[in-house]
Design a protein around this motif. Structure first.
Motif, PDB file in Angstrom:
ATOM      1  N   PRO A  53      -4.436   3.018  -1.392  1.00 47.34           N
ATOM      2  CA  PRO A  53      -4.281   4.469  -1.284  1.00 47.34           C
ATOM      3  C   PRO A  53      -5.540   5.226  -1.703  1.00 47.34           C
ATOM      4  CG  PRO A  53      -2.392   3.501  -2.398  1.00 47.34           C
ATOM      5  CD  PRO A  53      -3.404   2.418  -2.256  1.00 47.34           C
ATOM      6  N   HIS A  54      -6.254   4.684  -2.694  1.00 46.68           N
ATOM      7  CA  HIS A  54      -7.485   5.363  -3.122  1.00 46.68           C
ATOM      8  C   HIS A  54      -8.553   5.304  -2.042  1.00 46.68           C
ATOM      9  CE1 HIS A  54      -6.427   6.542  -7.099  1.00 46.68           C
ATOM     10  NE2 HIS A  54      -5.972   5.342  -7.384  1.00 46.68           N
TER      11      HIS A  54
ATOM     12  N   GLY B 111       4.447 -13.389  -3.167  1.00 46.34           N
ATOM     13  CA  GLY B 111       4.222 -13.496  -4.600  1.00 46.34           C
ATOM     14  C   GLY B 111       3.581 -12.219  -5.124  1.00 46.34           C
ATOM     15  N   LEU B 112       3.054 -12.299  -6.336  1.00 48.85           N
ATOM     16  CA  LEU B 112       2.549 -11.085  -6.983  1.00 48.85           C
ATOM     17  C   LEU B 112       1.140 -10.735  -6.522  1.00 48.85           C
ATOM     18  CD1 LEU B 112       3.769 -11.604 -10.635  1.00 48.85           C
ATOM     19  CD2 LEU B 112       4.922 -10.515  -8.719  1.00 48.85           C
ATOM     20  N   LEU B 113       1.078 -10.182  -5.342  1.00 48.80           N
ATOM     21  CA  LEU B 113      -0.209  -9.793  -4.798  1.00 48.80           C
ATOM     22  C   LEU B 113      -0.579  -8.446  -5.402  1.00 48.80           C
ATOM     23  CD1 LEU B 113      -2.127 -10.969  -2.765  1.00 48.80           C
ATOM     24  CD2 LEU B 113      -0.932  -9.739  -0.981  1.00 48.80           C
ATOM     25  N   GLY B 114      -1.495  -8.462  -6.359  1.00 47.16           N
ATOM     26  CA  GLY B 114      -1.862  -7.216  -7.019  1.00 47.16           C
ATOM     27  C   GLY B 114      -2.926  -6.475  -6.243  1.00 47.16           C
ATOM     28  N   PHE B 115      -3.355  -5.351  -6.784  1.00 45.77           N
ATOM     29  CA  PHE B 115      -4.556  -4.677  -6.320  1.00 45.77           C
ATOM     30  C   PHE B 115      -4.383  -3.895  -5.018  1.00 45.77           C
ATOM     31  CE2 PHE B 115      -9.068  -4.412  -5.084  1.00 45.77           C
ATOM     32  CZ  PHE B 115      -9.532  -3.818  -6.231  1.00 45.77           C
ATOM     33  N   VAL B 116      -3.593  -4.411  -4.067  1.00 49.68           N
ATOM     34  CA  VAL B 116      -3.426  -3.688  -2.796  1.00 49.68           C
ATOM     35  C   VAL B 116      -2.790  -2.330  -3.043  1.00 49.68           C
ATOM     36  CG1 VAL B 116      -2.432  -3.771  -0.492  1.00 49.68           C
ATOM     37  CG2 VAL B 116      -3.120  -5.877  -1.612  1.00 49.68           C
TER      38      VAL B 116
ATOM     39  N   ALA C 182       0.831  -1.204   0.000  1.00 48.26           N
ATOM     40  CA  ALA C 182       0.000   0.000   0.000  1.00 48.26           C
ATOM     41  C   ALA C 182       0.863   1.250   0.000  1.00 48.26           C
ATOM     42  CB  ALA C 182      -0.928  -0.008   1.210  1.00 48.26           C
ATOM     43  N   ALA C 183       1.924   1.246   0.810  1.00 50.26           N
ATOM     44  CA  ALA C 183       2.814   2.409   0.836  1.00 50.26           C
ATOM     45  C   ALA C 183       3.482   2.591  -0.515  1.00 50.26           C
ATOM     46  CB  ALA C 183       3.862   2.240   1.928  1.00 50.26           C
ATOM     47  N   SER C 184       3.902   1.487  -1.098  1.00 47.72           N
ATOM     48  CA  SER C 184       4.539   1.545  -2.400  1.00 47.72           C
ATOM     49  C   SER C 184       3.607   2.182  -3.435  1.00 47.72           C
ATOM     50  CB  SER C 184       4.935   0.136  -2.830  1.00 47.72           C
ATOM     51  OG  SER C 184       5.425   0.124  -4.138  1.00 47.72           O
ATOM     52  N   GLY C 185       2.356   1.719  -3.443  1.00 50.94           N
ATOM     53  CA  GLY C 185       1.389   2.276  -4.389  1.00 50.94           C
ATOM     54  C   GLY C 185       1.139   3.753  -4.148  1.00 50.94           C
ATOM     55  N   ALA C 186       0.996   4.115  -2.875  1.00 45.13           N
ATOM     56  CA  ALA C 186       0.713   5.520  -2.562  1.00 45.13           C
ATOM     57  C   ALA C 186       1.864   6.411  -3.022  1.00 45.13           C
ATOM     58  CB  ALA C 186       0.484   5.685  -1.067  1.00 45.13           C
ATOM     59  N   ILE C 187       3.089   5.968  -2.787  1.00 45.89           N
ATOM     60  CA  ILE C 187       4.253   6.755  -3.205  1.00 45.89           C
ATOM     61  C   ILE C 187       4.278   6.889  -4.732  1.00 45.89           C
ATOM     62  CG2 ILE C 187       6.775   6.717  -3.363  1.00 45.89           C
ATOM     63  CD1 ILE C 187       6.762   5.409  -0.567  1.00 45.89           C
TER      64      ILE C 187
ATOM     65  N   ARG D 234       0.511  13.557   4.112  1.00 47.81           N
ATOM     66  CA  ARG D 234       0.844  13.411   5.524  1.00 47.81           C
ATOM     67  C   ARG D 234      -0.095  12.387   6.182  1.00 47.81           C
ATOM     68  NH1 ARG D 234       0.680  17.416  10.048  1.00 47.81           N
ATOM     69  NH2 ARG D 234      -1.333  17.910   9.158  1.00 47.81           N
ATOM     70  N   HIS D 235      -1.309  12.286   5.639  1.00 43.98           N
ATOM     71  CA  HIS D 235      -2.262  11.311   6.165  1.00 43.98           C
ATOM     72  C   HIS D 235      -2.326  10.060   5.299  1.00 43.98           C
ATOM     73  CE1 HIS D 235      -4.151  15.312   7.517  1.00 43.98           C
ATOM     74  NE2 HIS D 235      -3.339  14.863   8.442  1.00 43.98           N
ATOM     75  N   VAL D 236      -2.223  10.259   3.991  1.00 42.82           N
ATOM     76  CA  VAL D 236      -2.392   9.125   3.075  1.00 42.82           C
ATOM     77  C   VAL D 236      -1.329   8.054   3.312  1.00 42.82           C
ATOM     78  CG1 VAL D 236      -2.284   8.414   0.659  1.00 42.82           C
ATOM     79  CG2 VAL D 236      -3.574  10.449   1.293  1.00 42.82           C
ATOM     80  N   LEU D 237      -0.080   8.463   3.496  1.00 43.03           N
ATOM     81  CA  LEU D 237       0.971   7.458   3.636  1.00 43.03           C
ATOM     82  C   LEU D 237       0.844   6.641   4.927  1.00 43.03           C
ATOM     83  CD1 LEU D 237       4.212   8.974   2.064  1.00 43.03           C
ATOM     84  CD2 LEU D 237       2.658   7.276   1.143  1.00 43.03           C
ATOM     85  N   PRO D 238       0.782   7.270   6.087  1.00 44.36           N
ATOM     86  CA  PRO D 238       0.659   6.443   7.308  1.00 44.36           C
ATOM     87  C   PRO D 238      -0.611   5.611   7.331  1.00 44.36           C
ATOM     88  CG  PRO D 238       1.169   8.727   7.869  1.00 44.36           C
ATOM     89  CD  PRO D 238       0.908   8.696   6.398  1.00 44.36           C
TER      90      PRO D 238
END
Lengths: 364, 271
Positions: free
Chosen positions: A294-295, A284-289, A105-110, A306-310
């Motif tokens: 982040p959305h 493995g390749l867990l997609g979608f998260v 999730a953090a990876s996607g948000a970044i 500041r809120h989205v990442l944590p």
């Protein structure tokens, strides 16, 4: 040459000796407090939910345990079988799920911030293709030697990202360039992966499972291996907030403020790949998260990083643990791969949120 | 021409495809407001980007306060020079306060406390955006947004402002409001301004000097009242127009059927 005194002459320079009548307090925050309160509220909610879900996940599964049995097993008492189930199967799996979910999730948000694209997720920067190809190669060519699979997947992910970035750099490393180069490299690596699977068609079952994303059989060794990486990645995520905000201003405005745009973008993408690579090496390749968490968080608390990442860290963990527990209970004793469960149920949940349009008054 | 030069551009050349700039030489003095004008595609924005260093010139030099621009480091440069591109991000998940505070980056770096400092507050105050500070940048009207970005640039405390068509998306009243604000601040603060504007009459209202760009070269450099002639309009813009002086400011009034074919390509409507 240009003495400071000339610049102190105007109203901008005189502020210090003017009474700050206009200013409500000496310590003016950059946000209205209501936004922060909402973020804390959801943060608290996610923590409580995570604890509850993790607790629930200890009871359910192909063997149901009673609260008494779980409690006894956690303290190292009671039946050995129950102790084994709790300590060696369910607990590490819950931890792994939480780490994997947080990291993805953090990876996607970044990435959504760096690439200024709401559709960005770790697969876009080659994480899935790189790790997937390495995993397929190991499973199919060296099936008796899978100890290197997590490390290989991790290196495959990181290496592919760096390769994509290096090529995009030649053309200025603008977000669009990165996305298009990523598409091209993904296509090439994906083709290689498909070719491997066609040639070794008789052995593809474990590869398919790995590609779907699974936590089946994940235990302490995997957790021990992933914890240091995940910890570093998650810690660095907090330092990504400010650079992401600078990049939001657009390349030219950020650069005109003296911000090193390309360097920052490189480190953020490397961090995203590092996080996703860690997750991929476990599950493995867990997609979608990475795409959707982040959305969902943005729908709940607005777009402030500041809120989205944590909150993505927390909600990602919660999301995967919940989905994995669901995946191993809905059809018990048969287990679905968590990726399958996650994408189906998560997809519908996301649609529901989208069509509500506004969640808690925060505009999408 | 300008003593005590803030900005000196000399012999700047740039080419990309069929577009070329040749021998661009001009300067901007302290406290001067200089308008860079010319037809669409004549290279006005390119000149600003060359000065900023976003584009690399084929030849020529850019000096700030007598020192080559290349010798300044990023943040050091940002304390002298502020830039507003024509299109600024509009849908930003940032509060106005935060956007303006980010103008303090050149002084305070990345990890400064999340507070409005003195300079950012005053920037909000003098641009009349203090009351907007808790609003989201994405919620602002066009006029408000331009003032907020101006506040961000002011928070840099620059000695020279580069603005690329800052009034593009504004109605006439808001264009005047923005330009008057800019002019007042420039006079009070003593900073210099180099701005690209399309509306020649409005430009003439605020600018001390016009730089006119045509066919990849600077074709005129001087006070608006001297530069802005019917002949120049014909030559640089392909427009037949009358120039009248109203309240001491030259005003351009295009003649009916005033297009001279340099803007061509648009067929005339037939009744």
């Amino acid at each position: 040459m240009y003495a400071r005194s000339t610049r102190e002459a105007g109203p901008l320079g005189r502020g210090r000796d003017r009474a700050p009548v206009l200013f409500s307090s000496a310590d003016e925050p950059l946000y209205p407090p209501v936004v922060r309160r909402r973020a804390w509220l959801f943060g608290g909610l996610f923590v409580v939910a995570l604890v509850l879900v993790a607790w629930w996940a200890l009871f359910v599964g192909s063997v149901s345990l009673s609260p008494g049995e779980v409690w006894a097993a956690l303290r190292g008492e009671g039946r050995t079988a129950a102790q084994n189930i709790v300590w060696d199967l369910r607990l590490p799996r819950i931890l792994a799920g939480a780490l994997v979910g947080s990291a993805l999730a953090a990876s996607g948000a970044i990435l959504q911030g760096v690439l200024r694209n709401p559709l960005a997720d770790p697969s876009l920067i080659g994480v899935s293709a790189g790790a997937g190809l390495v995993a397929a190669a190991l499973y199919l060519l060296f099936p008796e030697n899978l100890a290197f699979l997590p490390l290989g997947a991790f290196l495959g992910a990181l290496g592919t990202t760096l390769f994509i970035y290096a090529i995009a750099w030649l053309r200025g490393a603008a977000p669009v360039t990165l996305i298009l180069v990523g598409l091209a490299i993904n296509a090439v690596l994906g083709a290689a992966m498909t070719a491997l699977m066609v040639v070794f068609g008789d052995r593809v079952a474990p590869v398919v499972l790995w590609h779907a994303g699974r936590l089946t059989g994940v235990s302490w060794p995997e957790v021990h291996m992933a914890v240091p990486y995940a910890a570093v990645g998650i810690l660095l995520t907090f330092f990504a907030v400010r650079p992401l905000k600078m990049l939001l201003l657009g390349d030219e405005v950020a650069a005109s403020l003296g911000f090193p745009v390309r360097t920052a973008r490189f480190f953020l993408i490397a961090l995203a790949s590092f996080l996703a690579g860690t997750a991929v090496s476990v599950a493995g390749l867990l997609g979608f998260v990475g795409l959707v968490v982040p959305h969902i968080v943005r729908l709940l608390v607005g777009g402030d990083y500041r809120h989205v990442l944590p909150l993505s860290l927390l909600f990602g963990g919660l999301f995967v643990v919940l989905a994995d527990t669901g995946a191993r209970t809905v059809l018990a004793p048969f287990e679905l791969p968590v990726g399958v469960f996650l994408s189906s149920v998560g997809g519908l949940f996301f649609l529901y949120l989208l069509f509500r349009g506004r969640v808690g008054g925060v505009n999408v | 021409m300008c003593e005590d030069r803030v900005l000196e551009v000399e012999g700047l050349a740039f080419a990309r495809g069929t577009f070329a700039l040749e021998d661009i030489t001009f300067c901007v003095g302290p406290g001067e407001i200089v308008a860079l004008v010319g037809s669409n595609g004549s290279g006005k924005s390119t000149i600003l980007r060359l000065v900023m260093g976003f584009l690399r010139p084929r030849a020529g030099s850019v000096r700030l306060f007598g020192r080559p621009r290349k010798e300044y480091r990023g943040q050091e440069l940002a304390r002298l020079l502020a830039f507003l591109p024509q299109e600024v991000p509009t849908r930003l998940p940032l509060s106005v306060a935060e956007l303006v505070q980010s103008g303090r980056y050149p002084y305070r770096g990345l990890f400064a406390p999340l507070r409005l400092d003195e300079v950012a507050r005053e920037a909000l105050e003098v641009t009349g955006t203090w009351d907007l500070r808790h609003r989201n940048v994405g919620e602002l009207s066009g006029g408000e947004r331009q003032r907020v970005y101006l506040a961000m640039a002011l928070a840099q405390r620059p000695r020279l402002f580069l603005l690329d068509e800052p009034t593009t998306f504004l109605d006439l009243a808001h264009q005047v409001e923005f330009l008057d604000l800019l002019e007042r601040l420039a006079r009070q603060e003593g900073f210099s301004v180099l701005l690209v504007l399309h509306d020649l009459s409005l430009a003439a209202r605020v600018a001390d000097r016009f730089l006119v760009l045509a066919r990849g070269r600077l074709v005129a450099d001087g006070p608006p009242a001297e530069v802005l002639t019917e002949e120049l309009l014909r030559d640089a813009f392909g427009l037949s127009a009358a120039v009248r002086i109203v309240e001491g400011v030259p005003v351009v009034v295009p003649h009916r059927k005033g297009l001279l074919g340099t803007t061509r390509d648009v067929p005339e409507l037939r009744a």
